[in-house]
Design a protein around this motif. Sequence first.
Motif, PDB file in Angstrom:
ATOM      1  N   ALA A  39      28.012  18.525  75.027  1.00 48.76           N
ATOM      2  CA  ALA A  39      28.739  17.247  74.612  1.00 48.76           C
ATOM      3  C   ALA A  39      29.527  16.980  75.744  1.00 48.76           C
ATOM      4  N   ARG A  40      30.158  17.938  76.521  1.00 47.56           N
ATOM      5  CA  ARG A  40      30.932  17.690  77.544  1.00 47.56           C
ATOM      6  C   ARG A  40      30.109  17.075  78.846  1.00 47.56           C
ATOM      7  N   SER A  41      28.856  17.831  79.019  1.00 43.38           N
ATOM      8  CA  SER A  41      28.002  17.259  79.921  1.00 43.38           C
ATOM      9  C   SER A  41      27.516  15.948  79.921  1.00 43.38           C
ATOM     10  N   LEU A  42      27.385  15.574  78.916  1.00 47.17           N
ATOM     11  CA  LEU A  42      26.710  14.136  78.414  1.00 47.17           C
ATOM     12  C   LEU A  42      27.896  13.384  78.199  1.00 47.17           C
ATOM     13  N   ALA A  43      29.222  13.611  78.220  1.00 45.39           N
ATOM     14  CA  ALA A  43      30.387  12.642  77.865  1.00 45.39           C
ATOM     15  C   ALA A  43      30.115  12.082  76.224  1.00 45.39           C
ATOM     16  N   VAL A  44      29.601  12.896  75.323  1.00 45.78           N
ATOM     17  CA  VAL A  44      29.551  12.313  73.985  1.00 45.78           C
ATOM     18  C   VAL A  44      30.656  13.326  73.144  1.00 45.78           C
ATOM     19  N   PRO A  45      31.294  12.403  72.354  1.00 43.84           N
ATOM     20  CA  PRO A  45      32.265  13.199  71.294  1.00 43.84           C
ATOM     21  C   PRO A  45      31.626  14.550  70.751  1.00 43.84           C
ATOM     22  N   HIS A  46      32.094  15.645  70.236  1.00 45.43           N
ATOM     23  CA  HIS A  46      31.499  16.807  69.824  1.00 45.43           C
ATOM     24  C   HIS A  46      31.072  16.599  68.481  1.00 45.43           C
ATOM     25  N   ASN A  47      31.540  15.987  67.616  1.00 45.87           N
ATOM     26  CA  ASN A  47      31.182  15.524  66.446  1.00 45.87           C
ATOM     27  C   ASN A  47      29.811  14.552  66.267  1.00 45.87           C
ATOM     28  N   THR A  48      29.758  13.768  67.241  1.00 43.32           N
ATOM     29  CA  THR A  48      28.777  13.059  67.357  1.00 43.32           C
ATOM     30  C   THR A  48      27.470  13.924  68.074  1.00 43.32           C
ATOM     31  N   MET A  49      27.552  14.548  69.211  1.00 41.95           N
ATOM     32  CA  MET A  49      26.641  15.640  69.538  1.00 41.95           C
ATOM     33  C   MET A  49      26.179  16.448  68.564  1.00 41.95           C
ATOM     34  N   SER A  50      26.985  17.092  67.532  1.00 46.38           N
ATOM     35  CA  SER A  50      26.684  17.872  66.528  1.00 46.38           C
ATOM     36  C   SER A  50      25.599  17.051  65.543  1.00 46.38           C
ATOM     37  N   THR A  51      25.784  15.717  65.302  1.00 44.66           N
ATOM     38  CA  THR A  51      24.898  15.030  64.628  1.00 44.66           C
ATOM     39  C   THR A  51      23.576  14.804  65.419  1.00 44.66           C
ATOM     40  N   HIS A  52      23.668  14.458  66.465  1.00 43.60           N
ATOM     41  CA  HIS A  52      22.400  14.362  67.342  1.00 43.60           C
ATOM     42  C   HIS A  52      21.641  15.557  67.402  1.00 43.60           C
ATOM     43  N   LEU A  53      22.349  16.720  67.665  1.00 42.56           N
ATOM     44  CA  LEU A  53      21.653  18.159  67.517  1.00 42.56           C
ATOM     45  C   LEU A  53      21.016  18.397  66.328  1.00 42.56           C
TER      46      LEU A  53
END
Length: 113
Positions: A39-53
């Motif tokens: 999430a940090r590397s891609l500058a994506v909010p953690h909860n959004t990254m969780s959904t993507h993953l």
Amino acid sequence: MEINTAISALGALAQEHRLAAFRLLVRVGEDGMAAGDLARSLAVPHNTMSTHLSVLSQAGLITSQRNGRSIIYRIVPDVMRDLLGFLADDCCQGRPELCGIAVPGKTSTSTCC
């Protein structure tokens, strides 16, 4: 690879942040990467990254493993190879070696993944 599996994988990759996360996981290799670091590397909010993953995981493209308080994500190399093979299977009229693409199970001078 069956067509429905390919459609699921391609659909999961058909989004900017999911594709970026998958490509980053390909680059880091078997060590994988924690969800928070992704999430940090891609500058994506953690909860959004969780959904993507979760979408990538449901498509079978990545796997996760708990490591203490972190969840480490890794690509599933066999699924990636199968998807690439599925896409290139009919390349150059069934002769992918003419395109310089290695397809699993077919003879070629170069390899992928």
